[in-house]
Design a protein around this motif. Structure first.
Motif, PDB file in Angstrom:
ATOM      1  N   TYR A 181      -5.852  12.319   6.976  1.00 46.23           N
ATOM      2  CA  TYR A 181      -6.474  11.156   6.342  1.00 46.23           C
ATOM      3  C   TYR A 181      -7.542  11.559   5.318  1.00 46.23           C
ATOM      4  O   TYR A 181      -7.909  10.768   4.449  1.00 46.23           O
ATOM      5  CB  TYR A 181      -7.116  10.258   7.398  1.00 46.23           C
ATOM      6  N   HIS A 189      -1.617  11.959  -1.099  1.00 46.48           N
ATOM      7  CA  HIS A 189      -1.930  10.542  -1.275  1.00 46.48           C
ATOM      8  C   HIS A 189      -0.684   9.769  -1.723  1.00 46.48           C
ATOM      9  O   HIS A 189      -0.435   8.647  -1.258  1.00 46.48           O
ATOM     10  CB  HIS A 189      -3.056  10.358  -2.290  1.00 46.48           C
ATOM     11  N   ARG A 192       1.633   9.403   1.288  1.00 44.16           N
ATOM     12  CA  ARG A 192       1.092   8.457   2.264  1.00 44.16           C
ATOM     13  C   ARG A 192       1.272   7.013   1.777  1.00 44.16           C
ATOM     14  O   ARG A 192       1.635   6.137   2.560  1.00 44.16           O
ATOM     15  CB  ARG A 192      -0.380   8.769   2.542  1.00 44.16           C
ATOM     16  N   LYS A 193       1.045   6.772   0.488  1.00 41.10           N
ATOM     17  CA  LYS A 193       1.242   5.422  -0.046  1.00 41.10           C
ATOM     18  C   LYS A 193       2.722   5.058  -0.011  1.00 41.10           C
ATOM     19  O   LYS A 193       3.087   3.912   0.295  1.00 41.10           O
ATOM     20  CB  LYS A 193       0.698   5.336  -1.473  1.00 41.10           C
ATOM     21  N   MET A 195       4.879   6.112   2.169  1.00 37.51           N
ATOM     22  CA  MET A 195       5.175   5.788   3.568  1.00 37.51           C
ATOM     23  C   MET A 195       4.635   4.394   3.936  1.00 37.51           C
ATOM     24  O   MET A 195       5.303   3.625   4.647  1.00 37.51           O
ATOM     25  CB  MET A 195       4.578   6.840   4.491  1.00 37.51           C
ATOM     26  N   ASP A 196       3.448   4.067   3.451  1.00 40.11           N
ATOM     27  CA  ASP A 196       2.878   2.744   3.725  1.00 40.11           C
ATOM     28  C   ASP A 196       3.760   1.643   3.146  1.00 40.11           C
ATOM     29  O   ASP A 196       3.968   0.601   3.779  1.00 40.11           O
ATOM     30  CB  ASP A 196       1.471   2.637   3.136  1.00 40.11           C
ATOM     31  N   MET A 197       4.265   1.874   1.946  1.00 44.85           N
ATOM     32  CA  MET A 197       5.143   0.887   1.316  1.00 44.85           C
ATOM     33  C   MET A 197       6.422   0.697   2.123  1.00 44.85           C
ATOM     34  O   MET A 197       6.878  -0.428   2.336  1.00 44.85           O
ATOM     35  CB  MET A 197       5.482   1.323  -0.113  1.00 44.85           C
ATOM     36  N   SER A 199       6.797   1.233   5.282  1.00 51.50           N
ATOM     37  CA  SER A 199       6.441   0.595   6.545  1.00 51.50           C
ATOM     38  C   SER A 199       6.358  -0.925   6.398  1.00 51.50           C
ATOM     39  O   SER A 199       6.701  -1.670   7.323  1.00 51.50           O
ATOM     40  CB  SER A 199       5.107   1.145   7.053  1.00 51.50           C
ATOM     41  N   ALA A 200       5.920  -1.377   5.226  1.00 49.52           N
ATOM     42  CA  ALA A 200       5.698  -2.815   5.007  1.00 49.52           C
ATOM     43  C   ALA A 200       6.902  -3.529   4.412  1.00 49.52           C
ATOM     44  O   ALA A 200       6.876  -4.750   4.246  1.00 49.52           O
ATOM     45  CB  ALA A 200       4.492  -2.997   4.085  1.00 49.52           C
TER      46      ALA A 200
END
Length: 226
Positions: A181, A189, A192-193, A195-197, A199-200
């Motif tokens: 983190y 970064h 990670r973004k 992966m976040d996208m 996930s959503a």
């Protein structure tokens, strides 16, 4: 003597073992890697085992239209293009003109010029051009370019997809740094973004697979558009 599973040297030996047993010697691909080295390209191509994995996924999918974001010297391009057959088409995007020149030569060496088109320039600009051309959706999209832009590449990949399109992204584990983190690395970064996208977004279902081998510790994301 039992091998140490945490030893990077062991990973490389296992990769060699897999290649020796499952991937027949290929003079063309060996010449491609040699040409890349001679041209001074960074040695960041997928491994032979990973290239064969891409080839097998292309065949399992029955893909006939592939978009590759990030060509380098065309090693992965050739692996995938071989899987689409003579009637298939692959578009690959490469920022660096020198890399693209080497890749075009390698594709010609492999006898695949009729099914591979390498476009030179900024990938985001090239993707905009594809949109203006009203390009048909792709069956498979392989993302392997600058990691800070992975979120942007994912947006475009989804735009150029249809139900059943397979999206693959390389280097998503980054030696485990993806869970750091506090990382200041823009590549981490970007992943990670990315992966976040994912996930959503319920429009795509997939997973990440950690890999070890001659290329170190990393991983692939593999998903399918719903």
């Amino acid at each position: 003597m039992k091998a140490n599973a945490n030893d990077a040297a062991t990973w490389g030996k296992v990769d060699d073992y897999v290649t020796e047993h499952l991937i027949p010697y290929d003079e063309v691909l060996e010449k491609v890697l040699a040409a890349n080295r001679e041209a001074g390209l960074p040695e960041i191509d997928v491994s032979p085992a990973q290239g064969k994995l891409l080839n097998v996924i292309v065949q399992i999918k029955g893909a006939k239209r592939i978009l590759e974001i990030g060509t380098l010297g065309g090693y992965s391009t050739i692996w995938m293009a071989r899987g689409i057959g003579a009637e298939g088409r692959l578009i690959s995007l490469e920022l660096d003109p020198h890399h693209a020149k080497v890749a075009k030569s390698n594709v010609a060496l492999a006898g695949l010029e009729d099914r591979v088109s390498i476009r030179v320039g900024d990938a985001l600009a090239q993707l905009e051009h594809l949109a203006k051309e009203k390009a048909d959706p792709f069956d498979l999209i392989f993302i392997d370019a600058d990691k800070p832009n992975n979120p942007n590449y994912l947006k475009w990949a989804l735009q150029f997809s249809k139900a059943g399109t397979v999206i693959i992204s390389d280097n998503v584990i980054r030696n485990g740094e993806v869970v750091d983190y506090h990382s200041t690395d823009p590549r981490v970064h970007g992943i990670r973004k990315f992966m976040d996208m994912l996930s959503a977004d319920s429009s795509i279902a997939g997973t990440a697979i950690q890999t070890v081998g001659s290329k170190g510790y990393d991983g692939f994301y593999i998903g399918i558009v719903q």
